[in-house]
Design an enzyme around this catalytic site. Sequence first.
Site, mmCIF file in Angstrom:
data_model
loop_
_atom_site.group_PDB
_atom_site.id
_atom_site.type_symbol
_atom_site.label_atom_id
_atom_site.label_comp_id
_atom_site.label_asym_id
_atom_site.label_seq_id
_atom_site.Cartn_x
_atom_site.Cartn_y
_atom_site.Cartn_z
ATOM 1 N N PRO A 5 -44.543 34.135 -21.242
ATOM 2 C CA PRO A 5 -44.251 33.873 -19.743
ATOM 3 C C PRO A 5 -44.705 35.235 -18.533
ATOM 4 C CG PRO A 5 -42.230 34.415 -20.961
ATOM 5 C CD PRO A 5 -43.339 34.389 -21.897
ATOM 6 N N ASN A 6 -44.895 34.748 -17.512
ATOM 7 C CA ASN A 6 -45.352 35.242 -16.386
ATOM 8 C C ASN A 6 -46.827 36.222 -16.537
ATOM 9 O OD1 ASN A 6 -43.110 35.236 -14.719
ATOM 10 N ND2 ASN A 6 -42.127 36.237 -16.270
ATOM 11 N N ARG A 9 -48.922 40.404 -10.012
ATOM 12 C CA ARG A 9 -47.578 40.623 -10.365
ATOM 13 C C ARG A 9 -47.656 42.259 -11.087
ATOM 14 N NH1 ARG A 9 -45.712 39.841 -16.926
ATOM 15 N NH2 ARG A 9 -43.632 40.622 -16.292
ATOM 16 N N TYR A 15 -49.162 46.449 -14.570
ATOM 17 C CA TYR A 15 -50.116 45.537 -15.050
ATOM 18 C C TYR A 15 -51.611 45.578 -14.721
ATOM 19 C CZ TYR A 15 -45.687 43.902 -16.996
ATOM 20 O OH TYR A 15 -44.118 43.846 -17.580
ATOM 21 N N ASN A 45 -48.750 38.329 -27.325
ATOM 22 C CA ASN A 45 -47.985 39.224 -26.140
ATOM 23 C C ASN A 45 -46.897 38.210 -25.760
ATOM 24 O OD1 ASN A 45 -46.829 40.419 -24.170
ATOM 25 N ND2 ASN A 45 -48.771 40.907 -22.978
ATOM 26 N N ALA A 47 -41.653 38.587 -21.957
ATOM 27 C CA ALA A 47 -40.037 38.788 -21.977
ATOM 28 C C ALA A 47 -39.510 38.210 -23.263
ATOM 29 C CB ALA A 47 -39.699 38.204 -20.764
ATOM 30 N N HIS A 55 -38.404 40.365 -26.035
ATOM 31 C CA HIS A 55 -37.044 41.111 -26.013
ATOM 32 C C HIS A 55 -35.586 40.122 -26.370
ATOM 33 C CE1 HIS A 55 -39.888 43.943 -24.786
ATOM 34 N NE2 HIS A 55 -40.306 43.253 -23.490
ATOM 35 N N ASP A 66 -38.336 34.108 -35.453
ATOM 36 C CA ASP A 66 -38.209 33.279 -36.590
ATOM 37 C C ASP A 66 -39.443 32.399 -36.751
ATOM 38 O OD1 ASP A 66 -35.652 33.822 -37.317
ATOM 39 O OD2 ASP A 66 -34.797 31.840 -36.479
ATOM 40 N N GLU A 98 -48.850 42.122 -32.516
ATOM 41 C CA GLU A 98 -48.140 42.424 -31.288
ATOM 42 C C GLU A 98 -48.769 43.238 -30.213
ATOM 43 O OE1 GLU A 98 -44.074 43.675 -31.975
ATOM 44 O OE2 GLU A 98 -43.603 43.509 -29.902
ATOM 45 N N HIS A 114 -48.569 44.551 -26.136
ATOM 46 C CA HIS A 114 -47.993 44.621 -24.821
ATOM 47 C C HIS A 114 -48.885 45.549 -24.063
ATOM 48 C CE1 HIS A 114 -44.418 42.884 -26.052
ATOM 49 N NE2 HIS A 114 -44.376 43.509 -27.160
ATOM 50 N N SER A 121 -48.290 47.007 -21.194
ATOM 51 C CA SER A 121 -47.449 48.318 -20.781
ATOM 52 C C SER A 121 -46.946 48.996 -22.044
ATOM 53 C CB SER A 121 -46.344 48.043 -19.739
ATOM 54 O OG SER A 121 -45.286 47.264 -20.219
ATOM 55 N N ARG A 149 -40.379 52.427 -20.540
ATOM 56 C CA ARG A 149 -39.735 51.441 -19.559
ATOM 57 C C ARG A 149 -38.330 51.130 -19.969
ATOM 58 N NH1 ARG A 149 -43.250 46.637 -18.551
ATOM 59 N NH2 ARG A 149 -41.974 46.377 -16.430
ATOM 60 N N ARG A 190 -36.304 46.631 -23.032
ATOM 61 C CA ARG A 190 -37.738 46.372 -23.434
ATOM 62 C C ARG A 190 -37.836 47.216 -24.795
ATOM 63 N NH1 ARG A 190 -40.086 43.623 -19.087
ATOM 64 N NH2 ARG A 190 -39.073 44.621 -17.044
HETATM 65 C C1 DQA Z 1 -44.948 42.781 -21.339
HETATM 66 C C2 DQA Z 1 -43.859 43.906 -21.639
HETATM 67 C C3 DQA Z 1 -42.579 42.979 -21.458
HETATM 68 O O1 DQA Z 1 -41.451 43.655 -21.331
HETATM 69 C C4 DQA Z 1 -42.554 42.046 -20.293
HETATM 70 O O2 DQA Z 1 -41.553 41.271 -20.233
HETATM 71 C C5 DQA Z 1 -43.928 41.297 -19.738
HETATM 72 C C6 DQA Z 1 -45.144 42.019 -20.314
HETATM 73 C C7 DQA Z 1 -46.456 43.634 -21.533
HETATM 74 O O3 DQA Z 1 -47.601 43.116 -21.907
HETATM 75 O O4 DQA Z 1 -46.481 44.747 -21.243
HETATM 76 O O5 DQA Z 1 -43.857 40.421 -19.234
HETATM 77 O O6 DQA Z 1 -45.183 42.262 -22.653
#
Ligand code: DQA
Length: 141
Positions: free
Chosen positions: A9-10, A17, A22, A73, A76, A79, A86, A97, A99, A101, A106, A110
């Site tokens: 998401p996002n 954003r 980012y 990735n 959110a 977390h 699962d 995995e 991320h 950032s 942070r 997170r």
């Molecule tokens: C993220 C880090 C997450 O904590 C955050 O909720 C994101 C982006 C990252 O790519 O740094 O949406 O996964």
Amino acid sequence: MKTLVLNGPNLNRLGKREPEIYGSQTLADLAELCAATGKDLGLDVDFRQTNHEGELLEWLHEAADNGHPVVLNAAAWTHTSVAVGDACAQLTAPLIEVHLSNVHKREPFRHHSYVSAHATGVIVGLGFQGYVAALDAIAAG
Ligand code: DQA
């Protein structure tokens, strides 16, 4: 080898954003980078993003059923989601995995990931380069 690059998401908001965290490049830029990297490495990259948790779960089930490696990735949901954890537990091929950032620099919420326990490797804080490193690891593995 088909490799799923799955984004939660996002992440469709990249570029708009919180650019101080980012960066200013967009999800389309990231998709292009992953496609070019996949081409160089001989991977068939299937790049996706969703804001719907059930859709991500179904993509992870697809990867589990077909033995596809995954770069994930989960944003959110990393977390918060036992369900995503699962689904990751069912994967048989490498799971990296990623991320953008450095989540460990942070907020404390997170610092925990439901994905990491099931991941082959975890890459944080390298921005788009983290996806390149993840694909490189999959191609090498
Ligand atoms: C993220 C880090 C997450 O904590 C955050 O909720 C994101 C982006 C990252 O790519 O740094 O949406 O996964």
